[in-house]
Design a protein around this motif. Sequence first.
Motif, PDB file in Angstrom:
ATOM      1  N   SER A 248      11.082   6.872  -3.664  1.00 31.21           N
ATOM      2  CA  SER A 248      12.119   7.758  -3.140  1.00 31.21           C
ATOM      3  C   SER A 248      11.699   8.388  -1.815  1.00 31.21           C
ATOM      4  CB  SER A 248      12.464   8.842  -4.159  1.00 31.21           C
ATOM      5  OG  SER A 248      11.311   9.612  -4.467  1.00 31.21           O
ATOM      6  N   GLN A 249      10.430   8.745  -1.675  1.00 27.66           N
ATOM      7  CA  GLN A 249       9.943   9.336  -0.426  1.00 27.66           C
ATOM      8  C   GLN A 249       9.973   8.309   0.701  1.00 27.66           C
ATOM      9  OE1 GLN A 249       5.966  10.940  -0.618  1.00 27.66           O
ATOM     10  NE2 GLN A 249       6.060  11.757   1.448  1.00 27.66           N
ATOM     11  N   ILE A 250       9.560   7.087   0.405  1.00 28.25           N
ATOM     12  CA  ILE A 250       9.576   6.015   1.406  1.00 28.25           C
ATOM     13  C   ILE A 250      11.013   5.741   1.854  1.00 28.25           C
ATOM     14  CG2 ILE A 250       9.065   3.575   1.833  1.00 28.25           C
ATOM     15  CD1 ILE A 250       6.775   3.915  -0.278  1.00 28.25           C
ATOM     16  N   LYS A 251      11.906   5.679   0.893  1.00 28.34           N
ATOM     17  CA  LYS A 251      13.316   5.406   1.213  1.00 28.34           C
ATOM     18  C   LYS A 251      13.911   6.536   2.041  1.00 28.34           C
ATOM     19  CE  LYS A 251      17.506   3.614  -0.895  1.00 28.34           C
ATOM     20  NZ  LYS A 251      18.148   3.219  -2.160  1.00 28.34           N
ATOM     21  N   ASP A 252      13.578   7.778   1.710  1.00 28.91           N
ATOM     22  CA  ASP A 252      14.086   8.916   2.480  1.00 28.91           C
ATOM     23  C   ASP A 252      13.625   8.868   3.936  1.00 28.91           C
ATOM     24  OD1 ASP A 252      15.415   9.917   0.269  1.00 28.91           O
ATOM     25  OD2 ASP A 252      13.894  11.425  -0.195  1.00 28.91           O
ATOM     26  N   VAL A 253      12.342   8.570   4.142  1.00 24.57           N
ATOM     27  CA  VAL A 253      11.810   8.473   5.506  1.00 24.57           C
ATOM     28  C   VAL A 253      12.479   7.323   6.245  1.00 24.57           C
ATOM     29  CG1 VAL A 253       9.742   7.976   6.889  1.00 24.57           C
ATOM     30  CG2 VAL A 253       9.606   9.562   4.954  1.00 24.57           C
ATOM     31  N   TRP A 254      12.619   6.198   5.572  1.00 25.70           N
ATOM     32  CA  TRP A 254      13.266   5.034   6.188  1.00 25.70           C
ATOM     33  C   TRP A 254      14.705   5.362   6.593  1.00 25.70           C
ATOM     34  CZ3 TRP A 254      17.086   1.933   3.476  1.00 25.70           C
ATOM     35  CH2 TRP A 254      17.539   0.845   4.231  1.00 25.70           C
ATOM     36  N   LYS A 255      15.453   5.949   5.674  1.00 18.40           N
ATOM     37  CA  LYS A 255      16.854   6.265   5.968  1.00 18.40           C
ATOM     38  C   LYS A 255      16.978   7.277   7.098  1.00 18.40           C
ATOM     39  CE  LYS A 255      19.555   7.138   2.466  1.00 18.40           C
ATOM     40  NZ  LYS A 255      20.058   7.544   1.128  1.00 18.40           N
ATOM     41  N   LYS A 256      16.111   8.262   7.122  1.00 15.24           N
ATOM     42  CA  LYS A 256      16.195   9.339   8.118  1.00 15.24           C
ATOM     43  C   LYS A 256      15.707   8.904   9.498  1.00 15.24           C
ATOM     44  CE  LYS A 256      13.931  13.680   9.116  1.00 15.24           C
ATOM     45  NZ  LYS A 256      12.745  14.404   8.758  1.00 15.24           N
ATOM     46  N   ASN A 257      14.608   8.142   9.552  1.00 23.38           N
ATOM     47  CA  ASN A 257      13.947   7.878  10.831  1.00 23.38           C
ATOM     48  C   ASN A 257      14.147   6.476  11.393  1.00 23.38           C
ATOM     49  OD1 ASN A 257      12.975  10.422  10.383  1.00 23.38           O
ATOM     50  ND2 ASN A 257      10.895   9.803   9.997  1.00 23.38           N
ATOM     51  N   ILE A 258      14.424   5.518  10.545  1.00 18.89           N
ATOM     52  CA  ILE A 258      14.478   4.131  11.018  1.00 18.89           C
ATOM     53  C   ILE A 258      15.878   3.536  10.867  1.00 18.89           C
ATOM     54  CG2 ILE A 258      13.453   1.833  10.829  1.00 18.89           C
ATOM     55  CD1 ILE A 258      10.992   3.222   9.538  1.00 18.89           C
ATOM     56  N   ALA A 259      16.463   3.680   9.692  1.00 18.70           N
ATOM     57  CA  ALA A 259      17.764   3.053   9.426  1.00 18.70           C
ATOM     58  C   ALA A 259      18.856   3.604  10.332  1.00 18.70           C
ATOM     59  CB  ALA A 259      18.149   3.227   7.961  1.00 18.70           C
ATOM     60  N   THR A 260      18.676   4.800  10.837  1.00 18.86           N
ATOM     61  CA  THR A 260      19.690   5.413  11.703  1.00 18.86           C
ATOM     62  C   THR A 260      19.615   4.919  13.145  1.00 18.86           C
ATOM     63  OG1 THR A 260      18.205   7.266  12.113  1.00 18.86           O
ATOM     64  CG2 THR A 260      19.806   7.526  10.339  1.00 18.86           C
ATOM     65  N   GLN A 261      18.657   4.048  13.444  1.00 18.76           N
ATOM     66  CA  GLN A 261      18.477   3.567  14.823  1.00 18.76           C
ATOM     67  C   GLN A 261      19.439   2.445  15.207  1.00 18.76           C
ATOM     68  OE1 GLN A 261      16.333   5.005  17.045  1.00 18.76           O
ATOM     69  NE2 GLN A 261      16.027   6.501  15.431  1.00 18.76           N
TER      70      GLN A 261
ATOM     71  N   TYR B 102       0.835  -1.198   0.000  1.00 12.44           N
ATOM     72  CA  TYR B 102       0.000   0.000   0.000  1.00 12.44           C
ATOM     73  C   TYR B 102       0.872   1.252   0.000  1.00 12.44           C
ATOM     74  CZ  TYR B 102      -4.088  -2.874   0.964  1.00 12.44           C
ATOM     75  OH  TYR B 102      -5.090  -3.796   0.882  1.00 12.44           O
ATOM     76  N   LEU B 103       1.918   1.233   0.810  1.00 11.63           N
ATOM     77  CA  LEU B 103       2.820   2.383   0.847  1.00 11.63           C
ATOM     78  C   LEU B 103       3.365   2.704  -0.537  1.00 11.63           C
ATOM     79  CD1 LEU B 103       5.136   2.004   3.969  1.00 11.63           C
ATOM     80  CD2 LEU B 103       3.320   3.659   3.610  1.00 11.63           C
ATOM     81  N   PHE B 104       3.786   1.660  -1.245  1.00 11.19           N
ATOM     82  CA  PHE B 104       4.397   1.868  -2.550  1.00 11.19           C
ATOM     83  C   PHE B 104       3.375   2.236  -3.623  1.00 11.19           C
ATOM     84  CE2 PHE B 104       7.784  -0.139  -0.313  1.00 11.19           C
ATOM     85  CZ  PHE B 104       8.929   0.433  -0.849  1.00 11.19           C
ATOM     86  N   CYS B 105       2.108   2.054  -3.328  1.00 13.02           N
ATOM     87  CA  CYS B 105       1.046   2.520  -4.227  1.00 13.02           C
ATOM     88  C   CYS B 105       0.672   3.969  -3.928  1.00 13.02           C
ATOM     89  CB  CYS B 105      -0.196   1.645  -4.095  1.00 13.02           C
ATOM     90  SG  CYS B 105       0.012  -0.027  -4.702  1.00 13.02           S
ATOM     91  N   ILE B 106       0.851   4.383  -2.691  1.00 12.88           N
ATOM     92  CA  ILE B 106       0.456   5.724  -2.260  1.00 12.88           C
ATOM     93  C   ILE B 106       1.586   6.730  -2.485  1.00 12.88           C
ATOM     94  CG2 ILE B 106      -0.280   7.139  -0.310  1.00 12.88           C
ATOM     95  CD1 ILE B 106      -1.341   4.521   0.983  1.00 12.88           C
ATOM     96  N   TYR B 107       2.799   6.348  -2.095  1.00 15.00           N
ATOM     97  CA  TYR B 107       3.922   7.281  -2.084  1.00 15.00           C
ATOM     98  C   TYR B 107       5.008   6.837  -3.054  1.00 15.00           C
ATOM     99  CZ  TYR B 107       1.669   8.414   2.332  1.00 15.00           C
ATOM    100  OH  TYR B 107       0.750   8.740   3.289  1.00 15.00           O
ATOM    101  N   PRO B 108       5.785   7.799  -3.558  1.00 14.69           N
ATOM    102  CA  PRO B 108       6.924   7.435  -4.411  1.00 14.69           C
ATOM    103  C   PRO B 108       7.972   6.654  -3.604  1.00 14.69           C
ATOM    104  CG  PRO B 108       6.531   9.818  -4.472  1.00 14.69           C
ATOM    105  CD  PRO B 108       5.620   9.243  -3.436  1.00 14.69           C
TER     106      PRO B 108
END
Length: 124
Positions: free
Chosen positions: A74-87, A66-72
């Motif tokens: 690149s936007q999903i990857k940016d959020v992941w890298k900024k908020n989750i991958a850095t944990q 659903y995420l990949f149908c709603i959002y680009p």
Amino acid sequence: MAKYFSIRNRPFPPENRQRMKIFLSRKLKKEGFLWSYDIDSDADNVPDEIIIEKTLIHLDYTDYQYLFCIYPKSQIKDVWKKNIATQGEYYYSLNYFIAWFCFGISNPERYLKNIEKKCLIESL
């Protein structure tokens, strides 16, 4: 791997994307992860970044579609890298899975270490 599970951007009309966003918002609220938002009156009051982050962390990989149908992507990857991958170690297994499954990163371990290192350098 992502191509085998149809994790990719698919263009949908805006009204369908809105319905999918409402679906994810309600599911997150039902699970207790968006308790502070009034989704029944207006799902648009939940920021996209919050929906992406909470879905990646708390919902099932089938909901990722659903995420990949709603959002680009690149936007999903940016959020992941900024908020989750850095944990770091806290979400290590989840990040490894997301890197491999959603973004087709061939060496997730090295990729995640580089993200952590970059985040650490930027914080200094």
